[in-house]
Design an enzyme around this catalytic site. Sequence first.
Site, PDB file in Angstrom:
ATOM      1  N   ASN A 199       0.846  -1.202   0.000  1.00 19.08           N
ATOM      2  CA  ASN A 199       0.000   0.000   0.000  1.00 19.08           C
ATOM      3  C   ASN A 199       0.875   1.243   0.000  1.00 19.08           C
ATOM      4  O   ASN A 199       2.097   1.140  -0.004  1.00 19.08           O
ATOM      5  CB  ASN A 199      -0.965  -0.033   1.197  1.00 19.08           C
ATOM      6  CG  ASN A 199      -0.211  -0.082   2.508  1.00 19.08           C
ATOM      7  OD1 ASN A 199       0.526   0.830   2.849  1.00 19.08           O
ATOM      8  ND2 ASN A 199      -0.361  -1.187   3.234  1.00 19.08           N
TER       9      ASN A 199
ATOM     10  N   LYS B 140     -13.185   0.977  15.419  1.00 20.94           N
ATOM     11  CA  LYS B 140     -11.920   0.239  15.540  1.00 20.94           C
ATOM     12  C   LYS B 140     -11.405   0.267  16.977  1.00 20.94           C
ATOM     13  O   LYS B 140     -10.859  -0.719  17.474  1.00 20.94           O
ATOM     14  CB  LYS B 140     -10.879   0.811  14.567  1.00 20.94           C
ATOM     15  CG  LYS B 140     -11.226   0.428  13.128  1.00 20.94           C
ATOM     16  CD  LYS B 140     -10.355   1.084  12.076  1.00 20.94           C
ATOM     17  CE  LYS B 140     -10.922   0.779  10.699  1.00 20.94           C
ATOM     18  NZ  LYS B 140     -10.188   1.401   9.602  1.00 20.94           N
TER      19      LYS B 140
HETATM   20  N1  CTP Z   1      -4.025  -3.281  11.916  1.00 20.57           N
HETATM   21  C1  CTP Z   1      -3.317  -4.343  12.396  1.00 20.57           C
HETATM   22  N2  CTP Z   1      -3.303  -5.516  11.729  1.00 20.57           N
HETATM   23  C2  CTP Z   1      -4.006  -5.664  10.579  1.00 20.57           C
HETATM   24  C3  CTP Z   1      -4.738  -4.571  10.074  1.00 20.57           C
HETATM   25  C4  CTP Z   1      -4.722  -3.382  10.773  1.00 20.57           C
HETATM   26  O1  CTP Z   1      -2.684  -4.214  13.455  1.00 20.57           O
HETATM   27  N3  CTP Z   1      -3.974  -6.811   9.942  1.00 20.57           N
HETATM   28  C5  CTP Z   1      -4.022  -2.024  12.689  1.00 20.57           C
HETATM   29  C6  CTP Z   1      -3.356  -0.870  12.012  1.00 20.57           C
HETATM   30  O2  CTP Z   1      -1.986  -0.799  12.343  1.00 20.57           O
HETATM   31  C7  CTP Z   1      -4.120   0.325  12.575  1.00 20.57           C
HETATM   32  C8  CTP Z   1      -5.501  -0.229  12.820  1.00 20.57           C
HETATM   33  O3  CTP Z   1      -5.366  -1.659  12.878  1.00 20.57           O
HETATM   34  O4  CTP Z   1      -3.605   0.729  13.820  1.00 20.57           O
HETATM   35  C9  CTP Z   1      -6.523   0.103  11.781  1.00 20.57           C
HETATM   36  O5  CTP Z   1      -6.029  -0.194  10.500  1.00 20.57           O
HETATM   37  P1  CTP Z   1      -6.895   0.113   9.206  1.00 20.57           P
HETATM   38  O6  CTP Z   1      -6.165  -0.368   8.015  1.00 20.57           O
HETATM   39  O7  CTP Z   1      -7.358   1.539   9.264  1.00 20.57           O
HETATM   40  O8  CTP Z   1      -8.207  -0.750   9.477  1.00 20.57           O
HETATM   41  P2  CTP Z   1      -8.588  -2.240   9.303  1.00 20.57           P
HETATM   42  O9  CTP Z   1      -8.637  -2.882  10.652  1.00 20.57           O
HETATM   43  O10 CTP Z   1      -7.740  -2.901   8.280  1.00 20.57           O
HETATM   44  O11 CTP Z   1     -10.109  -2.101   8.836  1.00 20.57           O
HETATM   45  P3  CTP Z   1     -10.730  -1.680   7.388  1.00 20.57           P
HETATM   46  O12 CTP Z   1      -9.944  -2.422   6.371  1.00 20.57           O
HETATM   47  O13 CTP Z   1     -12.145  -2.112   7.540  1.00 20.57           O
HETATM   48  O14 CTP Z   1     -10.629  -0.195   7.301  1.00 20.57           O
END
Ligand code: CTP
Length: 403
Positions: free
Chosen positions: A209, A336
């Site tokens: 990403n 979250k």
């Molecule tokens: N995060 C994590 N492990 C993952 C995905 C996310 O620890 N596999 C953590 C990220 O580091 C961040 C938080 O969760 O602190 C939110 O990440 P984000 O990408 O915004 O959200 P997601 O949980 O992936 O949800 P969505 O895809 O529905 O937005």
Amino acid sequence: MNVVLGVGGGIAAYKAAELARALMRRNCVVNTVMTASATEFVQPLTFAALTGRKVITGLFDGRSPEAVLASSVEHIGVARENEVLVVAPATADLLAKFTHGLADEFLSTLYLAFAGPVVLAPAMNTNMWDHPATQANLATLRARGHRMVGPDSGDLACGTVGPGRMAEVEAIADAVLAATRRQDLSGETVLISAGPTQEAIDPVRYISNRSSGKMGYALAEAAAARGARVVLVSGPVNLPVPAGVEVVAVRSAREMRDAVMAHLEAATVIVKAAAVADYHVTEIAPQKLKKTAARLTLDLDPTPDILAEVGACKGDRLLIGFAAETQNLVAEARRKMTTKNADMVVGNLVNQAGTGFEADENEVTLVLRSGETHQIARASKRDVAHQIFDHALRLRLALHAKQ
Ligand code: CTP
């Protein structure tokens, strides 16, 4: 604490006298430096009477700037630790001088010699504020980590309405206190994850990403500056490691999870700033995939949610997550925070120009377990990082007081 109050030549200079008082109410010793044009608006005697200290005016009295500075270093405490330079009003002219390092009068010379934190309270006519020259100067000054307070919008002395009015003195005084880098994280271990992850498809390709890691690295730098031991679990990025920070380099979400869990025990504060891939390729091809005419389908499985896993076993550690969103920022950040058991989530809109992924600046909304939300105005990622820790420490005190 000793504060240098730099007063520029604008109509808001009279408010700087109130700022001097607001700082003194916060137990600051205020040393005033006025530009020559500031003295056209307010008499130096006003500041001398209020602060009980000699006021330095913008005049060099026929001496070189270096000679004046050398003879005055002691008096204004330029080099002393924990001092802050606050400039209010910071006129368009002063911002330009600071940006380009001009040293043609005392205040701009002092700015160059000053190593401590700088707080700027701009005030000017709306057109001057909006001018690309001023905006470019502001971007440079913000990138240096200087804290901007205001300007507010409203009726201006020149008869127009818009941004340009100097911020309220109480807000400026608060920013001065916040700018002092207290060693308020000494004795703590701060575990930070930063950057993207890369999920391999084959030996040469991956899914990733647009995260640059800049926000996580700024957090690491800020935590180290405040005295913490910092462990930075970093996905692949192109950034220098901040001084004094221990880096654990990882690639995939799985590796990041293992590194975070391995360092969890010692951590007192955990910040999950990484943009972790939500899926990984089910079977990584051992050899480079060859192109064919047929459609290629990749099977993806969910990666471990590291934040949720840490949230489930965090104990009384302070856990800060991030939410990268393109819409519904506060609602998503709150969701979250609850589902992953974080104490605070930093909500970040990643589809705005100039902030979010890859940018040097950020503008975020903090959602706290206490129910509050706080807006952090656009600032350098370093400054935003410090403000995140300011709120996190305050939150922890409030949560402990409740127990
Ligand atoms: N995060 C994590 N492990 C993952 C995905 C996310 O620890 N596999 C953590 C990220 O580091 C961040 C938080 O969760 O602190 C939110 O990440 P984000 O990408 O915004 O959200 P997601 O949980 O992936 O949800 P969505 O895809 O529905 O937005």
